[in-house]
Scaffold this motif. Structure first.
Motif, PDB file in Angstrom:
ATOM      1  N   ARG A 148       0.823  -1.204   0.000  1.00 12.87           N
ATOM      2  CA  ARG A 148       0.000   0.000   0.000  1.00 12.87           C
ATOM      3  C   ARG A 148       0.859   1.257   0.000  1.00 12.87           C
ATOM      4  O   ARG A 148       1.916   1.315   0.608  1.00 12.87           O
ATOM      5  CB  ARG A 148      -0.917   0.038   1.233  1.00 12.87           C
ATOM      6  N   ARG A 149       0.385   2.252  -0.712  1.00 14.33           N
ATOM      7  CA  ARG A 149       0.945   3.595  -0.637  1.00 14.33           C
ATOM      8  C   ARG A 149      -0.011   4.460   0.171  1.00 14.33           C
ATOM      9  O   ARG A 149      -1.173   4.130   0.332  1.00 14.33           O
ATOM     10  CB  ARG A 149       1.118   4.209  -2.039  1.00 14.33           C
ATOM     11  N   GLY A 150       0.476   5.579   0.649  1.00 12.88           N
ATOM     12  CA  GLY A 150      -0.400   6.451   1.406  1.00 12.88           C
ATOM     13  C   GLY A 150       0.347   7.667   1.891  1.00 12.88           C
ATOM     14  O   GLY A 150       1.572   7.750   1.787  1.00 12.88           O
ATOM     15  N   LYS A 151      -0.382   8.605   2.438  1.00  7.41           N
ATOM     16  CA  LYS A 151       0.213   9.863   2.881  1.00  7.41           C
ATOM     17  C   LYS A 151       1.292   9.633   3.913  1.00  7.41           C
ATOM     18  O   LYS A 151       2.322  10.291   3.922  1.00  7.41           O
ATOM     19  CB  LYS A 151      -0.881  10.775   3.441  1.00  7.41           C
ATOM     20  N   LYS A 152       1.076   8.674   4.831  1.00  8.50           N
ATOM     21  CA  LYS A 152       2.035   8.428   5.900  1.00  8.50           C
ATOM     22  C   LYS A 152       2.933   7.224   5.610  1.00  8.50           C
ATOM     23  O   LYS A 152       3.699   6.799   6.459  1.00  8.50           O
ATOM     24  CB  LYS A 152       1.290   8.211   7.220  1.00  8.50           C
ATOM     25  N   ARG A 153       2.830   6.679   4.395  1.00 13.59           N
ATOM     26  CA  ARG A 153       3.637   5.519   4.054  1.00 13.59           C
ATOM     27  C   ARG A 153       4.740   5.926   3.088  1.00 13.59           C
ATOM     28  O   ARG A 153       4.809   7.067   2.651  1.00 13.59           O
ATOM     29  CB  ARG A 153       2.750   4.419   3.456  1.00 13.59           C
ATOM     30  N   LYS A 154       5.640   5.017   2.774  1.00 16.54           N
ATOM     31  CA  LYS A 154       6.764   5.334   1.914  1.00 16.54           C
ATOM     32  C   LYS A 154       6.290   5.769   0.529  1.00 16.54           C
ATOM     33  O   LYS A 154       5.502   5.094  -0.113  1.00 16.54           O
ATOM     34  CB  LYS A 154       7.690   4.119   1.773  1.00 16.54           C
ATOM     35  N   GLU A 155       6.793   6.902   0.068  1.00 17.95           N
ATOM     36  CA  GLU A 155       6.442   7.381  -1.259  1.00 17.95           C
ATOM     37  C   GLU A 155       7.343   6.734  -2.311  1.00 17.95           C
ATOM     38  O   GLU A 155       6.990   6.671  -3.482  1.00 17.95           O
ATOM     39  CB  GLU A 155       6.578   8.900  -1.324  1.00 17.95           C
ATOM     40  N   TRP A 156       8.494   6.252  -1.872  1.00 19.61           N
ATOM     41  CA  TRP A 156       9.499   5.730  -2.797  1.00 19.61           C
ATOM     42  C   TRP A 156       9.611   4.236  -2.591  1.00 19.61           C
ATOM     43  O   TRP A 156      10.223   3.772  -1.644  1.00 19.61           O
ATOM     44  CB  TRP A 156      10.832   6.431  -2.509  1.00 19.61           C
ATOM     45  N   LEU A 157       8.975   3.448  -3.488  1.00 17.33           N
ATOM     46  CA  LEU A 157       8.957   2.003  -3.342  1.00 17.33           C
ATOM     47  C   LEU A 157       9.727   1.334  -4.472  1.00 17.33           C
ATOM     48  O   LEU A 157       9.594   1.703  -5.638  1.00 17.33           O
ATOM     49  CB  LEU A 157       7.518   1.484  -3.338  1.00 17.33           C
ATOM     50  N   LEU A 158      10.527   0.332  -4.114  1.00 12.22           N
ATOM     51  CA  LEU A 158      11.280  -0.431  -5.098  1.00 12.22           C
ATOM     52  C   LEU A 158      10.578  -1.749  -5.380  1.00 12.22           C
ATOM     53  O   LEU A 158       9.905  -2.309  -4.514  1.00 12.22           O
ATOM     54  CB  LEU A 158      12.677  -0.733  -4.561  1.00 12.22           C
ATOM     55  N   THR A 159      10.746  -2.269  -6.577  1.00 11.90           N
ATOM     56  CA  THR A 159      10.317  -3.629  -6.854  1.00 11.90           C
ATOM     57  C   THR A 159      11.373  -4.563  -6.258  1.00 11.90           C
ATOM     58  O   THR A 159      12.497  -4.134  -5.974  1.00 11.90           O
ATOM     59  CB  THR A 159      10.214  -3.894  -8.362  1.00 11.90           C
ATOM     60  N   PRO A 160      11.068  -5.843  -6.051  1.00 13.02           N
ATOM     61  CA  PRO A 160      12.072  -6.768  -5.535  1.00 13.02           C
ATOM     62  C   PRO A 160      13.329  -6.813  -6.395  1.00 13.02           C
ATOM     63  O   PRO A 160      14.441  -6.912  -5.877  1.00 13.02           O
ATOM     64  CB  PRO A 160      11.329  -8.110  -5.547  1.00 13.02           C
ATOM     65  N   ASP A 161      13.157  -6.727  -7.717  1.00 15.63           N
ATOM     66  CA  ASP A 161      14.311  -6.739  -8.613  1.00 15.63           C
ATOM     67  C   ASP A 161      15.170  -5.500  -8.426  1.00 15.63           C
ATOM     68  O   ASP A 161      16.408  -5.577  -8.373  1.00 15.63           O
ATOM     69  CB  ASP A 161      13.836  -6.841 -10.061  1.00 15.63           C
ATOM     70  N   GLU A 162      14.538  -4.333  -8.321  1.00 16.55           N
ATOM     71  CA  GLU A 162      15.282  -3.080  -8.130  1.00 16.55           C
ATOM     72  C   GLU A 162      16.026  -3.093  -6.796  1.00 16.55           C
ATOM     73  O   GLU A 162      17.181  -2.667  -6.703  1.00 16.55           O
ATOM     74  CB  GLU A 162      14.324  -1.893  -8.201  1.00 16.55           C
ATOM     75  N   PHE A 163      15.346  -3.577  -5.770  1.00 16.15           N
ATOM     76  CA  PHE A 163      15.967  -3.651  -4.447  1.00 16.15           C
ATOM     77  C   PHE A 163      17.174  -4.588  -4.468  1.00 16.15           C
ATOM     78  O   PHE A 163      18.245  -4.263  -3.941  1.00 16.15           O
ATOM     79  CB  PHE A 163      14.938  -4.139  -3.430  1.00 16.15           C
ATOM     80  N   SER A 164      17.042  -5.742  -5.091  1.00 17.79           N
ATOM     81  CA  SER A 164      18.126  -6.714  -5.144  1.00 17.79           C
ATOM     82  C   SER A 164      19.310  -6.190  -5.942  1.00 17.79           C
ATOM     83  O   SER A 164      20.469  -6.431  -5.595  1.00 17.79           O
ATOM     84  CB  SER A 164      17.622  -8.028  -5.754  1.00 17.79           C
ATOM     85  N   THR A 165      19.020  -5.468  -7.010  1.00 19.75           N
ATOM     86  CA  THR A 165      20.089  -4.865  -7.804  1.00 19.75           C
ATOM     87  C   THR A 165      20.872  -3.857  -6.977  1.00 19.75           C
ATOM     88  O   THR A 165      22.104  -3.787  -7.050  1.00 19.75           O
ATOM     89  CB  THR A 165      19.506  -4.177  -9.053  1.00 19.75           C
ATOM     90  N   LYS A 166      20.151  -3.098  -6.171  1.00 22.93           N
ATOM     91  CA  LYS A 166      20.781  -2.080  -5.335  1.00 22.93           C
ATOM     92  C   LYS A 166      21.726  -2.697  -4.312  1.00 22.93           C
ATOM     93  O   LYS A 166      22.880  -2.275  -4.187  1.00 22.93           O
ATOM     94  CB  LYS A 166      19.708  -1.260  -4.619  1.00 22.93           C
ATOM     95  N   VAL A 167      21.272  -3.704  -3.589  1.00 20.29           N
ATOM     96  CA  VAL A 167      22.113  -4.276  -2.534  1.00 20.29           C
ATOM     97  C   VAL A 167      23.242  -5.123  -3.107  1.00 20.29           C
ATOM     98  O   VAL A 167      24.227  -5.397  -2.423  1.00 20.29           O
ATOM     99  CB  VAL A 167      21.283  -5.127  -1.543  1.00 20.29           C
ATOM    100  N   ASN A 168      23.130  -5.512  -4.366  1.00 25.31           N
ATOM    101  CA  ASN A 168      24.178  -6.302  -4.998  1.00 25.31           C
ATOM    102  C   ASN A 168      25.481  -5.519  -5.132  1.00 25.31           C
ATOM    103  O   ASN A 168      26.559  -6.099  -5.265  1.00 25.31           O
ATOM    104  CB  ASN A 168      23.719  -6.783  -6.379  1.00 25.31           C
ATOM    105  N   ASP A 169      25.396  -4.188  -5.087  1.00 28.80           N
ATOM    106  CA  ASP A 169      26.588  -3.355  -5.225  1.00 28.80           C
ATOM    107  C   ASP A 169      27.390  -3.245  -3.932  1.00 28.80           C
ATOM    108  O   ASP A 169      28.472  -2.666  -3.922  1.00 28.80           O
ATOM    109  CB  ASP A 169      26.192  -1.939  -5.685  1.00 28.80           C
ATOM    110  N   ILE A 170      26.844  -3.774  -2.853  1.00 30.38           N
ATOM    111  CA  ILE A 170      27.504  -3.664  -1.557  1.00 30.38           C
ATOM    112  C   ILE A 170      28.372  -4.887  -1.298  1.00 30.38           C
ATOM    113  O   ILE A 170      27.926  -6.021  -1.438  1.00 30.38           O
ATOM    114  CB  ILE A 170      26.461  -3.525  -0.430  1.00 30.38           C
ATOM    115  N   GLU A 171      29.605  -4.662  -0.929  1.00 37.06           N
ATOM    116  CA  GLU A 171      30.515  -5.785  -0.689  1.00 37.06           C
ATOM    117  C   GLU A 171      30.283  -6.411   0.676  1.00 37.06           C
ATOM    118  O   GLU A 171      30.239  -7.634   0.819  1.00 37.06           O
ATOM    119  CB  GLU A 171      31.971  -5.315  -0.788  1.00 37.06           C
TER     120      GLU A 171
END
Length: 243
Positions: free
Chosen positions: A84-107
């Protein structure tokens, strides 16, 4: 980033059987670190074992906490899953693929993925404790996933991205260390009259979310602290001269 650096956090789960299924989903993808926000005594181990099957050791080694903050303070980012999105919830949501790509850059560095209660999901207040949000795309007419299914999807995407070793990377700071940077930054902003006392919590939440997504290194955190500290000092000296 290694699979062993991924921490699955179940926040206030209701069903012992769902915990068992989540353990099996984790084991399928080579993940073993389970944390639970709740009390171990509230769950039926036999029901956990029935569905965990050969992954029961994940439950046996699970660590219990009183809050999301306590369960994630040694992690560099905490990703709250939500549909869910909402006024008090995170406005910036990643898909599982986007999230996994992001953390893959961390050693090196721990990554927490938080799943809410089966009936309610993560509340606004609980999601506020997370540094970013992850949304699994589902049909709008029936968007709610079973807890273990959600765990399976996220773990699969992480497994897919992290199984191949990264060639480059760095170690990000933990959320506990990041809070010191945010405190230093907001202290400097307060010195120059940037916000009132009532505006500080919102400002700290904003910077924590932004910096956590950026996965700052120790050197970057120190550099940001020096920039804001120096800027606050220059403004204070200029104000003194004008007086």
């Amino acid at each position: 980033m290694k699979l062993d650096d991924i921490y699955i956090i179940l926040c206030r789960p209701d069903e012992s059987r769902n915990i068992g299924s989540a353990c099996r989903a984790m084991a399928n993808m080579g993940m073993k670190k389970l944390r639970i926000v709740g009390k171990k005594a509230d769950y039926d181990e036999e029901k956990v074992k029935t569905l965990a099957i050969h992954a029961f050791s994940i439950w046996e080694n699970a660590v219990f906490f009183d809050s999301i903050e306590a369960a994630t303070k040694d992690c560099y980012v905490s990703a709250g899953t939500t549909r869910r999105r909402g006024k008090k919830r995170k406005e910036w949501l990643l898909t599982p693929d986007e999230f996994s790509t992001k953390v893959n850059d961390i050693e090196n560095g721990k990554v927490a993925v938080i799943f809410g209660n089966e009936r309610t999901g993560l509340t606004d207040e609980e999601l506020e404790c997370c540094t970013l949000g992850v949304k699994i795309p589902t049909d709008e007419e029936f968007g709610s996933l079973n807890l273990s299914h959600a765990v399976q999807i996220i773990c699969y995407e992480l497994y897919k991205h992290l199984k191949v070793p990264t060639l480059t990377g760095y170690t990000p700071i933990t959320l506990e260390r990041l809070s010191k940077t945010v405190t230093s930054l907001t202290d400097d902003l307060k010195k120059v009259g940037f916000f009132s006392v009532t505006g500080r919590p919102e400002m700290e939440n904003f910077w924590t979310s932004v910096f956590a997504r950026a996965a700052l290194s120790e050197g970057e955190a120190q550099y940001i602290e020096k920039i804001f500290n120096k800027a606050a000092g220059l403004i204070s000296r200029q104000s003194s001269k004008q007086d």
